[in-house]
Motif scaffolding. Structure first.
Motif, PDB file in Angstrom:
ATOM      1  N   ARG A 247       8.362  -4.779  -1.161  1.00  0.00           N
ATOM      2  CA  ARG A 247       8.962  -3.444  -1.037  1.00  0.00           C
ATOM      3  C   ARG A 247       7.990  -2.411  -0.478  1.00  0.00           C
ATOM      4  NH1 ARG A 247      11.424  -2.615  -6.958  1.00  0.00           N
ATOM      5  NH2 ARG A 247       9.551  -3.791  -7.474  1.00  0.00           N
ATOM      6  N   ILE A 248       6.695  -2.720  -0.445  1.00  0.00           N
ATOM      7  CA  ILE A 248       5.745  -1.832   0.241  1.00  0.00           C
ATOM      8  C   ILE A 248       5.702  -2.256   1.701  1.00  0.00           C
ATOM      9  CG2 ILE A 248       3.339  -1.143   0.462  1.00  0.00           C
ATOM     10  CD1 ILE A 248       4.567   0.127  -1.959  1.00  0.00           C
ATOM     11  N   GLU A 249       6.086  -1.333   2.576  1.00  0.00           N
ATOM     12  CA  GLU A 249       6.223  -1.656   4.006  1.00  0.00           C
ATOM     13  C   GLU A 249       4.963  -1.367   4.805  1.00  0.00           C
ATOM     14  OE1 GLU A 249       8.981  -2.660   5.812  1.00  0.00           O
ATOM     15  OE2 GLU A 249      10.283  -2.877   4.082  1.00  0.00           O
ATOM     16  N   THR A 250       4.127  -0.455   4.310  1.00  0.00           N
ATOM     17  CA  THR A 250       2.963  -0.033   5.082  1.00  0.00           C
ATOM     18  C   THR A 250       1.926   0.555   4.128  1.00  0.00           C
ATOM     19  OG1 THR A 250       2.252   1.380   6.922  1.00  0.00           O
ATOM     20  CG2 THR A 250       3.995   2.252   5.548  1.00  0.00           C
ATOM     21  N   ALA A 251       0.642   0.495   4.513  1.00  0.00           N
ATOM     22  CA  ALA A 251      -0.393   0.990   3.599  1.00  0.00           C
ATOM     23  C   ALA A 251      -1.547   1.640   4.354  1.00  0.00           C
ATOM     24  CB  ALA A 251      -0.925  -0.161   2.749  1.00  0.00           C
ATOM     25  N   PHE A 252      -2.104   2.666   3.734  1.00  0.00           N
ATOM     26  CA  PHE A 252      -3.343   3.316   4.198  1.00  0.00           C
ATOM     27  C   PHE A 252      -4.367   3.028   3.104  1.00  0.00           C
ATOM     28  CE2 PHE A 252      -4.967   7.406   6.410  1.00  0.00           C
ATOM     29  CZ  PHE A 252      -6.275   7.234   5.969  1.00  0.00           C
ATOM     30  N   ILE A 253      -5.350   2.188   3.435  1.00  0.00           N
ATOM     31  CA  ILE A 253      -6.330   1.747   2.443  1.00  0.00           C
ATOM     32  C   ILE A 253      -7.691   2.290   2.852  1.00  0.00           C
ATOM     33  CG2 ILE A 253      -7.496  -0.282   1.475  1.00  0.00           C
ATOM     34  CD1 ILE A 253      -4.781  -1.801   2.063  1.00  0.00           C
ATOM     35  N   SER A 254      -8.210   3.213   2.068  1.00  0.00           N
ATOM     36  CA  SER A 254      -9.463   3.869   2.440  1.00  0.00           C
ATOM     37  C   SER A 254     -10.567   3.479   1.460  1.00  0.00           C
ATOM     38  CB  SER A 254      -9.264   5.392   2.415  1.00  0.00           C
ATOM     39  OG  SER A 254     -10.486   6.045   2.672  1.00  0.00           O
ATOM     40  N   GLY A 255     -11.737   3.103   2.013  1.00  0.00           N
ATOM     41  CA  GLY A 255     -12.909   2.844   1.164  1.00  0.00           C
ATOM     42  C   GLY A 255     -12.791   1.624   0.296  1.00  0.00           C
ATOM     43  N   MET A 292      -0.872  -9.333   3.616  1.00  0.00           N
ATOM     44  CA  MET A 292      -0.097  -8.156   4.044  1.00  0.00           C
ATOM     45  C   MET A 292       0.558  -8.364   5.407  1.00  0.00           C
ATOM     46  SD  MET A 292      -2.433  -4.934   2.754  1.00  0.00           S
ATOM     47  CE  MET A 292      -3.836  -5.180   3.830  1.00  0.00           C
ATOM     48  N   ALA A 293       0.160  -9.380   6.159  1.00  0.00           N
ATOM     49  CA  ALA A 293       0.679  -9.584   7.521  1.00  0.00           C
ATOM     50  C   ALA A 293       2.192  -9.750   7.503  1.00  0.00           C
ATOM     51  CB  ALA A 293       0.021 -10.819   8.139  1.00  0.00           C
ATOM     52  N   PRO A 294       2.910  -9.193   8.492  1.00  0.00           N
ATOM     53  CA  PRO A 294       2.433  -8.334   9.582  1.00  0.00           C
ATOM     54  C   PRO A 294       2.735  -6.840   9.358  1.00  0.00           C
ATOM     55  CG  PRO A 294       4.584  -9.205  10.129  1.00  0.00           C
ATOM     56  CD  PRO A 294       4.311  -9.572   8.686  1.00  0.00           C
ATOM     57  N   LYS A 295       2.608  -6.368   8.125  1.00  0.00           N
ATOM     58  CA  LYS A 295       2.924  -4.960   7.856  1.00  0.00           C
ATOM     59  C   LYS A 295       1.918  -4.036   8.546  1.00  0.00           C
ATOM     60  CE  LYS A 295       4.329  -6.153   3.127  1.00  0.00           C
ATOM     61  NZ  LYS A 295       4.091  -5.913   1.696  1.00  0.00           N
ATOM     62  N   PRO A 296       2.364  -2.874   9.020  1.00  0.00           N
ATOM     63  CA  PRO A 296       1.422  -1.914   9.604  1.00  0.00           C
ATOM     64  C   PRO A 296       0.472  -1.371   8.527  1.00  0.00           C
ATOM     65  CG  PRO A 296       3.724  -1.282  10.016  1.00  0.00           C
ATOM     66  CD  PRO A 296       3.753  -2.406   9.050  1.00  0.00           C
ATOM     67  N   LYS A 332       0.876  -9.583  16.071  1.00  0.00           N
ATOM     68  CA  LYS A 332       0.952  -8.177  15.627  1.00  0.00           C
ATOM     69  C   LYS A 332      -0.435  -7.617  15.288  1.00  0.00           C
ATOM     70  CE  LYS A 332       5.595  -7.853  15.154  1.00  0.00           C
ATOM     71  NZ  LYS A 332       6.435  -6.967  15.917  1.00  0.00           N
ATOM     72  N   GLU A 333      -1.456  -8.032  16.018  1.00  0.00           N
ATOM     73  CA  GLU A 333      -2.811  -7.540  15.717  1.00  0.00           C
ATOM     74  C   GLU A 333      -2.879  -6.026  15.784  1.00  0.00           C
ATOM     75  OE1 GLU A 333      -1.821 -10.042  17.865  1.00  0.00           O
ATOM     76  OE2 GLU A 333      -3.649 -10.635  18.914  1.00  0.00           O
ATOM     77  N   GLU A 334      -2.017  -5.441  16.658  1.00  0.00           N
ATOM     78  CA  GLU A 334      -2.064  -3.982  16.826  1.00  0.00           C
ATOM     79  C   GLU A 334      -1.563  -3.234  15.595  1.00  0.00           C
ATOM     80  OE1 GLU A 334       0.210  -5.935  18.135  1.00  0.00           O
ATOM     81  OE2 GLU A 334       2.165  -4.947  17.939  1.00  0.00           O
ATOM     82  N   LYS A 335      -0.980  -3.953  14.651  1.00  0.00           N
ATOM     83  CA  LYS A 335      -0.507  -3.302  13.422  1.00  0.00           C
ATOM     84  C   LYS A 335      -1.639  -3.063  12.425  1.00  0.00           C
ATOM     85  CE  LYS A 335       3.811  -3.024  14.587  1.00  0.00           C
ATOM     86  NZ  LYS A 335       4.358  -1.719  14.969  1.00  0.00           N
ATOM     87  N   ILE A 336      -2.839  -3.584  12.724  1.00  0.00           N
ATOM     88  CA  ILE A 336      -4.002  -3.245  11.898  1.00  0.00           C
ATOM     89  C   ILE A 336      -4.786  -2.178  12.642  1.00  0.00           C
ATOM     90  CG2 ILE A 336      -6.132  -4.051  10.796  1.00  0.00           C
ATOM     91  CD1 ILE A 336      -5.116  -6.900  11.096  1.00  0.00           C
ATOM     92  N   LEU A 337      -4.925  -1.023  12.059  1.00  0.00           N
ATOM     93  CA  LEU A 337      -5.787   0.002  12.638  1.00  0.00           C
ATOM     94  C   LEU A 337      -7.035   0.095  11.778  1.00  0.00           C
ATOM     95  CD1 LEU A 337      -3.335   2.927  13.501  1.00  0.00           C
ATOM     96  CD2 LEU A 337      -4.273   1.189  15.023  1.00  0.00           C
ATOM     97  N   HIS A 338      -8.194  -0.037  12.407  1.00  0.00           N
ATOM     98  CA  HIS A 338      -9.438   0.148  11.654  1.00  0.00           C
ATOM     99  C   HIS A 338     -10.021   1.494  12.033  1.00  0.00           C
ATOM    100  CE1 HIS A 338     -13.628  -1.345  10.301  1.00  0.00           C
ATOM    101  NE2 HIS A 338     -12.989  -0.732   9.339  1.00  0.00           N
TER     102      HIS A 338
END
Ligand SMILES: [Zn+2]
Length: 366
Positions: A247-255, A292-296, A332-338
């Protein structure tokens, strides 16, 4: 007369660290190795099951949520802040601030869970309680108010107290003194939970699953799932939740994305909530991220963050490589932003626009 030195002077210590380094290097039984989608889904199913058992999700007790709205406060510019309490296990309650902007964006994902880390007083810093001086101080140091920042962009944001933080501090930290207020009782929770087969991260993942139930039950905002965001310990919880929960479609994971050996075995004084019995026999953090693949997903790393370990970003890149291989299976490599930032352990909201634009369906927000 008493001598100055009360102890003996040791030139040599007989320690265990090198032994554990070697044990770690024996390898991970459930490392990500799939090369096709079919292999990936089989690996994901088995690994999710294993991790859920390791963190003790099977030990959690279901109950009626009995959600109650205790307060509704009108904040700046028409923003509403509700205080809701949800029963997550029998007689275990979770307070949550729900930030509701006056005009909610009509994006496919309208709703985010903003998860707190350490040293932020739980929901108080994440939800932007600038009127509490101790919370305001931590917001200034770590830019901890990402829940409020997302709400100001037009999203509904749920900011929970995770176990041991804010209003959920166990007895040892129940004081209004600043140190107790901003810290959490993970250590005490781990000592109570682990001999009973439970873990701090497992209890928090469970609670966030109950928060997702609440969002669904309320049925007001989201049309296509929910996103999550978190810094530091909140990044850890975002990683686990996104890895285990569809149910989590996308995540911002910092630090919080690095190899366990340098960062948690090497720095073995880190908070107890990071440590799950048997975990390192099976996976490294990049394997969990591969689930998590392939979630943004946006991973944010600071170049000087001491938690990356002695090799710095190299310890991050190695785990990202494992994760990327899973995304490559889906093309979907572009769905990972570093997102790499200068300086030490800190959240950087400048990346929010980039994060909200990962999916084309959401690029109205950029
Ligand atoms: Zn902790």
């Amino acid at each position: 007369m008493e001598s100055k030195n009360q102890t003996t002077n040791k030139k040599k210590y007989y320690t265990c660290k090198e032994h554990f380094d070697k044990r770690f290097d024996k390898g991970r039984k459930n490392r990500f190795m799939a090369e096709t989608k079919e292999e990936y889904f089989i690996w994901r199913e088995n690994t999710r099951k294993l991790l859920k058992d390791l963190i003790g999700l099977d030990k959690m007790e279901a109950c009626e949520p009995e959600a109650q709205t205790l307060e509704i406060t009108l904040l700046e510019d028409g923003m509403l802040r509700e205080k809701v309490v949800i029963q997550v296990e029998p007689d275990v309650y979770m307070p949550v601030y729900v930030l509701i902007p006056p005009k909610i964006r009509e994006d496919e994902i309208q709703c985010y869970l903003a998860l707190p880390g350490h040293m932020g007083a739980g929901k108080y810093s994440v939800a932007g309680c600038y009127d509490i001086p101790a919370a305001a101080k931590q917001i200034k140091i770590f830019h901890y108010d990402y829940g409020m920042q997302l709400a100001r962009l037009g999203y509904v944001v749920l900011c929970p107290d995770i176990r041991g933080f804010g209003e959920r501090r166990e007895e040892a930290l129940q004081s209004e003194e600043e140190y107790s207020f901003i810290n959490g009782s993970c250590f005490h929770l781990a000592h109570m939970a682990e001999p009973l087969g439970q873990t701090v991260i497992g209890m928090n993942v469970w609670d966030m699953m109950r928060l997702l139930d609440y969002v669904k039950e309320r049925g007001e905002w989201t049309q296509k799932g929910v996103g999550c965001i978190g810094f530091s310990g909140g990044g850890m919880l975002s990683l686990w939740l996104t890895a285990l929960e569809d149910r989590i479609e996308t995540a911002f994971i910092s630090g919080y994305l690095y190899g366990y050996k340098d960062s948690l075995l090497g720095m073995n004084g880190n908070c107890s909530c990071n440590y799950v019995p048997h975990l390192w026999e099976h996976v490294d953090m990049g394997d969990i991220a591969a689930l998590m693949a392939p979630k943004p997903v946006l991973i944010q790393s600071c170049r000087e963050d001491h938690l990356n370990g002695s090799r710095g970003l190299v310890n991050v890149y190695e785990q990202l490589k494992i994760m990327s291989k899973a995304y490559m299976i889906f093309g979907k490599e572009e769905k990972i932003l570093h997102d790499i930032r200068e300086g030490g352990h800190c959240f950087h909201s400048e990346a929010l626009g980039k994060f909200l634009g990962i999916d084309k369906c959401r690029n109205k927000c950029v």
